[in-house]
Design a protein around this motif. Structure first.
Motif, PDB file in Angstrom:
ATOM      1  N   ASP A 197       0.826  -1.217   0.000  1.00 46.21           N
ATOM      2  CA  ASP A 197       0.000   0.000   0.000  1.00 46.21           C
ATOM      3  C   ASP A 197       0.860   1.266   0.000  1.00 46.21           C
ATOM      4  O   ASP A 197       0.322   2.366  -0.001  1.00 46.21           O
ATOM      5  N   CYS A 198       2.174   1.110   0.018  1.00 42.93           N
ATOM      6  CA  CYS A 198       3.058   2.278  -0.104  1.00 42.93           C
ATOM      7  C   CYS A 198       3.506   2.506  -1.545  1.00 42.93           C
ATOM      8  O   CYS A 198       4.261   3.434  -1.840  1.00 42.93           O
ATOM      9  N   LEU A 199       3.059   1.656  -2.443  1.00 38.27           N
ATOM     10  CA  LEU A 199       3.333   1.816  -3.872  1.00 38.27           C
ATOM     11  C   LEU A 199       2.464   2.962  -4.409  1.00 38.27           C
ATOM     12  O   LEU A 199       1.320   3.133  -3.997  1.00 38.27           O
ATOM     13  N   THR A 200       2.992   3.726  -5.361  1.00 33.31           N
ATOM     14  CA  THR A 200       2.151   4.730  -6.016  1.00 33.31           C
ATOM     15  C   THR A 200       1.347   4.070  -7.144  1.00 33.31           C
ATOM     16  O   THR A 200       1.710   2.993  -7.627  1.00 33.31           O
TER      17      THR A 200
ATOM     18  N   GLY B  48       9.500   6.619  -6.206  1.00 37.93           N
ATOM     19  CA  GLY B  48       8.812   5.940  -5.120  1.00 37.93           C
ATOM     20  C   GLY B  48       9.094   6.646  -3.811  1.00 37.93           C
ATOM     21  O   GLY B  48       9.944   7.541  -3.756  1.00 37.93           O
ATOM     22  N   VAL B  49       8.377   6.277  -2.764  1.00 42.47           N
ATOM     23  CA  VAL B  49       8.654   6.843  -1.442  1.00 42.47           C
ATOM     24  C   VAL B  49      10.029   6.334  -1.003  1.00 42.47           C
ATOM     25  O   VAL B  49      10.230   5.132  -0.870  1.00 42.47           O
ATOM     26  N   PRO B  50      11.002   7.231  -0.791  1.00 42.05           N
ATOM     27  CA  PRO B  50      12.352   6.782  -0.436  1.00 42.05           C
ATOM     28  C   PRO B  50      12.405   6.227   0.989  1.00 42.05           C
ATOM     29  O   PRO B  50      11.576   6.586   1.839  1.00 42.05           O
TER      30      PRO B  50
ATOM     31  N   ALA C  45      12.211   8.837   3.737  1.00 46.02           N
ATOM     32  CA  ALA C  45      10.890   9.393   4.068  1.00 46.02           C
ATOM     33  C   ALA C  45      10.074   8.388   4.862  1.00 46.02           C
ATOM     34  O   ALA C  45       9.327   8.752   5.774  1.00 46.02           O
TER      35      ALA C  45
ATOM     36  N   SER D 295       8.854   9.064   8.683  1.00 42.38           N
ATOM     37  CA  SER D 295       7.425   9.067   9.028  1.00 42.38           C
ATOM     38  C   SER D 295       7.170   8.260  10.294  1.00 42.38           C
ATOM     39  O   SER D 295       6.287   8.593  11.079  1.00 42.38           O
TER      40      SER D 295
ATOM     41  N   SER E 231      12.806  17.536   9.015  1.00 42.32           N
ATOM     42  CA  SER E 231      12.045  18.719   8.606  1.00 42.32           C
ATOM     43  C   SER E 231      12.826  20.011   8.477  1.00 42.32           C
ATOM     44  O   SER E 231      12.238  21.090   8.365  1.00 42.32           O
TER      45      SER E 231
ATOM     46  N   THR F 130       0.264   7.292  -2.890  1.00 39.97           N
ATOM     47  CA  THR F 130       0.378   5.892  -2.467  1.00 39.97           C
ATOM     48  C   THR F 130      -0.997   5.378  -2.032  1.00 39.97           C
ATOM     49  O   THR F 130      -1.906   6.164  -1.725  1.00 39.97           O
TER      50      THR F 130
ATOM     51  N   GLN G 183      -1.562   3.958   0.773  1.00 42.57           N
ATOM     52  CA  GLN G 183      -1.697   4.346   2.181  1.00 42.57           C
ATOM     53  C   GLN G 183      -2.256   5.766   2.308  1.00 42.57           C
ATOM     54  O   GLN G 183      -3.139   6.033   3.133  1.00 42.57           O
TER      55      GLN G 183
ATOM     56  N   ASP H 103       6.272  15.005   0.434  1.00 45.85           N
ATOM     57  CA  ASP H 103       6.329  14.238   1.675  1.00 45.85           C
ATOM     58  C   ASP H 103       6.101  15.189   2.841  1.00 45.85           C
ATOM     59  O   ASP H 103       6.694  16.269   2.871  1.00 45.85           O
ATOM     60  N   PRO H 104       5.270  14.812   3.824  1.00 45.70           N
ATOM     61  CA  PRO H 104       4.941  15.752   4.899  1.00 45.70           C
ATOM     62  C   PRO H 104       6.101  16.007   5.856  1.00 45.70           C
ATOM     63  O   PRO H 104       6.042  16.932   6.669  1.00 45.70           O
ATOM     64  N   GLY H 105       7.162  15.193   5.751  1.00 45.97           N
ATOM     65  CA  GLY H 105       8.291  15.347   6.647  1.00 45.97           C
ATOM     66  C   GLY H 105       9.429  16.187   6.090  1.00 45.97           C
ATOM     67  O   GLY H 105      10.418  16.423   6.775  1.00 45.97           O
TER      68      GLY H 105
ATOM     69  N   VAL I  58       2.104   9.813  10.708  1.00 45.55           N
ATOM     70  CA  VAL I  58       2.639  10.502   9.535  1.00 45.55           C
ATOM     71  C   VAL I  58       2.590   9.536   8.350  1.00 45.55           C
ATOM     72  O   VAL I  58       3.124   8.432   8.424  1.00 45.55           O
TER      73      VAL I  58
ATOM     74  N   PRO J  36       3.824   8.966   4.672  1.00 48.22           N
ATOM     75  CA  PRO J  36       4.811   9.557   3.753  1.00 48.22           C
ATOM     76  C   PRO J  36       4.278   9.660   2.332  1.00 48.22           C
ATOM     77  O   PRO J  36       3.291   9.017   1.962  1.00 48.22           O
ATOM     78  N   GLY J  37       4.960  10.467   1.532  1.00 53.27           N
ATOM     79  CA  GLY J  37       4.621  10.608   0.120  1.00 53.27           C
ATOM     80  C   GLY J  37       5.898  10.731  -0.695  1.00 53.27           C
ATOM     81  O   GLY J  37       6.980  10.887  -0.138  1.00 53.27           O
ATOM     82  N   VAL J  38       5.768  10.662  -2.005  1.00 51.69           N
ATOM     83  CA  VAL J  38       6.932  10.875  -2.872  1.00 51.69           C
ATOM     84  C   VAL J  38       7.340  12.343  -2.748  1.00 51.69           C
ATOM     85  O   VAL J  38       6.552  13.238  -3.069  1.00 51.69           O
ATOM     86  N   PRO J  39       8.541  12.620  -2.249  1.00 51.85           N
ATOM     87  CA  PRO J  39       8.957  14.020  -2.061  1.00 51.85           C
ATOM     88  C   PRO J  39       9.187  14.736  -3.390  1.00 51.85           C
ATOM     89  O   PRO J  39       9.500  14.089  -4.406  1.00 51.85           O
TER      90      PRO J  39
END
Lengths: 247, 247
Positions: A9-12, A109-111, A114, A118, A125, B12, B14, B76-78, B106, B108-111
């Protein structure tokens, strides 16, 4: 293309579609296992971890034969991953990547950084630096220099590849270098297998970090001089409260 | 939670689920517009860009009233976004975030930096630093110091918030500082609105970057001493070809 941290579920949507459209999928075995439910009916070529050039070469060969190929990395393919290897190889082979030539697309993708951040709270930040402790391709002297300058700059520091079976002392040395310019009480987040099965995390400090449970699937985030912990979270403030107070 | 760069297929699973489950959605107007198709039937609270503390406070208030709240950032929110603001405020209000207290997660998202890198090629593929040129909360002297040390360390450098209507000279100064320790011919990727409507990109160099078309939705990636361009892509090599050659 990037699978993200590992949980499906973390895949885009973009990455999922790239996998769906692919006729062949190439990758390091452990990462392919993360995406196994999405690979049915496809030609799947798994390889060992250190065979990056082989993987990139094979993916290019299959694509040049006319197949749609997905070369997978975990996290983001552009951060210590396969995207650059493909372009290095394409240049070495003088491949035509312009329109009419080979169509290469990088799917982000979400690195890992990140994902780890999270889970810790919000440690990344403010301005940060990202350093790999692997000296397989980078001279250790350059890694030390980067750590020292990043510490002097008061960057939050994300440490990739902190330790492996054959490489144990580098993390202690890295923490010593950073502690030369930052309190040994500086909080450090240690995240193993972020957002993937077997996930664990710990918040310690620069003095304690080398003793934490750490392997190649672990990422460390070292706070800057302003970072704080609050109720089990690691946070690097952006400074809004200091500047504006709460109304 | 992070929306990723903007295109809905870059979200994502999520993040999509967090939006679906939310009763109230809070965010900066421009970002909420990116997610508009997913917000039907929800209480949506949009605010102006510079009201970060207001947004975080409102999200916390709604959550403390018992609502499921999604506070959205793009990317990404972070990373230069809202996660830290929420934790700063939670600490200031001494909120209980442990089990039984307020459940803060939190997502995460693709930054933006990964999105921009994917369009350029693979510019971030070695150690890098990320620096915001906004001096709204950070003294300009500290930003200059970080740029200078990052340049000395030969980090790839991602520049966030390079320019805004009221802040024009900082980018030229930043490029000068980096060019003090790196060739003015060092390639620079300039990406505006990466993976969102209106996307544009350009590859220039340190000397040319300040003249590029740049605003607050632009991210710059300055290569390190090894970065190269090949057929319209910007790549920082990991070094496999140099070390192993092609078999």
């Amino acid at each position: 293309m990037g699978l993200g941290p590992g949980r499906l579920d973390c895949l885009t949507g973009q990455a999922r579609q790239a996998l769906e459209e692919a006729q062949a999928v190439v990758g390091y075995r452990t990462y392919l296992e993360l995406a196994a439910p999405l690979l049915e009916g496809k030609q799947v070529v798994a390889s060992a971890m250190t065979r990056e050039l082989d993987r990139a070469g094979l993916a290019l060969d299959l694509a040049l034969e006319g197949q749609k190929v997905a070369l997978v990395s975990s996290g983001d393919p552009g951060i210590y991953a396969m995207a650059a290897v493909v372009f290095e190889l394409a240049r070495s082979r003088r491949l035509d990547l312009r329109s009419g030539g080979l169509a290469l697309e990088v799917v982000p993708g979400v690195p890992a950084l990140a994902a780890a951040a999270s889970l810790l709270g919000a440690p990344l930040s403010h301005d940060f630096a990202c350093v790999s402790l692997s000296d397989r391709l980078t001279p250790w002297e350059l890694i030390e220099k980067r750590l020292s300058l990043a510490a002097e700059a008061d960057f939050v520091i994300a440490l990739y590849n902190p330790k492996s079976k054959g490489r144990a002392w580098q993390l202690g040395r890295a923490c010593d270098i950073i502690a030369g310019q930052r309190s040994p009480r500086t909080p450090v987040g240690v995240v193993r297998k972020a957002l993937r099965q077997g996930q664990s995390l710990e918040i310690t400090d620069l003095a304690g970090a080398p003793q934490a449970d750490i392997d190649m699937q672990t990422l460390l985030i070292v706070g800057n001089s302003q970072s704080f912990t609050y109720q089990g979270r690691l946070v690097t403030p952006r400074g809004y409260i200091d500047k504006y107070g709460e109304k």
